[in-house]
Design an enzyme around this catalytic site. Sequence first.
Site, mmCIF file in Angstrom:
data_model
loop_
_atom_site.group_PDB
_atom_site.id
_atom_site.type_symbol
_atom_site.label_atom_id
_atom_site.label_comp_id
_atom_site.label_asym_id
_atom_site.label_seq_id
_atom_site.Cartn_x
_atom_site.Cartn_y
_atom_site.Cartn_z
ATOM 1 N N GLY A 138 0.416 -0.735 -0.057
ATOM 2 C CA GLY A 138 0.407 0.111 0.182
ATOM 3 C C GLY A 138 0.841 1.601 0.034
ATOM 4 C CG LEU B 256 -1.366 1.997 -3.716
ATOM 5 C CD1 LEU B 256 -2.113 1.088 -4.677
ATOM 6 C CD2 LEU B 256 0.513 0.631 -3.806
ATOM 7 N N GLY C 169 7.968 -5.414 -8.166
ATOM 8 C CA GLY C 169 9.055 -4.290 -8.970
ATOM 9 C C GLY C 169 10.965 -4.079 -8.634
ATOM 10 N NE ARG D 136 10.517 1.294 5.329
ATOM 11 C CZ ARG D 136 10.747 -0.607 4.598
ATOM 12 N NH1 ARG D 136 10.322 -0.382 3.529
ATOM 13 N NH2 ARG D 136 9.748 -1.453 5.307
ATOM 14 N N GLY E 178 5.333 4.123 -9.069
ATOM 15 C CA GLY E 178 5.619 2.857 -9.369
ATOM 16 C C GLY E 178 5.086 1.362 -9.174
ATOM 17 C CG HIS E 179 2.940 0.844 -5.149
ATOM 18 N ND1 HIS E 179 3.484 1.902 -4.719
ATOM 19 C CD2 HIS E 179 3.611 -1.037 -5.459
ATOM 20 C CE1 HIS E 179 4.168 1.568 -3.232
ATOM 21 N NE2 HIS E 179 4.101 0.069 -3.824
ATOM 22 C CD GLN F 102 10.027 -7.913 -2.420
ATOM 23 O OE1 GLN F 102 9.641 -7.946 -1.158
ATOM 24 N NE2 GLN F 102 9.309 -7.310 -2.939
ATOM 25 C CE LYS G 9 11.961 1.064 -4.135
ATOM 26 N NZ LYS G 9 12.071 0.357 -2.498
HETATM 27 O O1 PAF Z 1 7.813 -5.276 -2.264
HETATM 28 C C1 PAF Z 1 7.228 -5.413 -1.039
HETATM 29 O O2 PAF Z 1 6.271 -4.119 -1.234
HETATM 30 C C2 PAF Z 1 6.600 -6.125 -0.356
HETATM 31 O O3 PAF Z 1 7.602 -7.231 -0.154
HETATM 32 C C3 PAF Z 1 5.615 -7.492 -0.932
HETATM 33 C C4 PAF Z 1 5.903 -8.049 -1.696
HETATM 34 C C5 PAF Z 1 4.044 -6.864 -1.351
HETATM 35 C C6 PAF Z 1 5.595 -8.395 0.792
HETATM 36 O O4 PAF Z 1 5.004 -7.724 1.583
#
Ligand code: PAF
Length: 281
Positions: A31, A33, A148, A188, A36-37, A154, A150
């Site tokens: 969230g 947002l 993403g 952030r 980028g999202h 992950q 960035k």
């Molecule tokens: O990138 C994020 O916002 C989080 O790490 C994700 C992939 C939604 C998992 O909580």
Amino acid sequence: MLTVRTREELTAATRDLRGPSRKVCLVPTMGFLHEGHLSLVDRAHDLAETVVVSIFVNPLQFGPGEDLGTYPRDEARDLALLEARGTDVVFVPTVEEMYPAGDPQVTVSPGPMERRLCGAHRPGHFRGVLTVVAKLFGLVRPDVAVFGRKDFQQSVLIRRMARDLNLGVRVETGPIVRESDGLAMSSRNAYLSGPERTQAVGLHRALSATAALFGGGERRAAALLAAVEREIANHPLLSLQYAEVVEPEGLEAVNSASPGDVVALAAFCGTTRLIDNVELS
Ligand code: PAF
């Protein structure tokens, strides 16, 4: 757009919107947002007929002393933005809905890549990320999911999880979206004071400097990282946590960089931890 809050509602909604010629794409988010999202949501529309977005601040991926309690939230604004981008289903569970029995006993181990890059500084973080993403995959059963770039480590780990565990999901990565001065968009960034926001662009400048050096023929990782450190040192409100040149499959540090390798870094800007990366080409 359908907003659902329980696992049952989610399963029913995606069942109704799925079909032999209707693929489902999932965009997991926490969230607050930004563009980028939303660029990932646009990408999802190119990849599938039905787009599901989740909004869930996952406690499992925050360590002690991290910003779980203060993580920025604005559900009403997020829902309006998602509706405007043509999202079909938004899943907004509570912590109790996602973890009805408390913290899960069985979690997903990220393996050796957990110890690299951000993982070395955030113990347990990627186990928390992979566990919640595996749960979301189980609930939505998407054909494809978009993350993403960035959050480079992950995205590598999630792709690897989908492959190693045969989750039947194609994992796609969307490019980093930047502010006009080059700062990578991040929820952030909302934590930054005026002077911090001005200096936060140093992360992008550091990566641009190292990418330019590579473009000019420099291959020694030590020299590429020295350029990063020099640029960060020009911004007194920044303090580098790590910078590394890694290969993109196993995230092993390299001594001599090749095209396709990635320079990834994390730095504190005041008390806010920011990350960014660049692929060398
Ligand atoms: O990138 C994020 O916002 C989080 O790490 C994700 C992939 C939604 C998992 O909580």
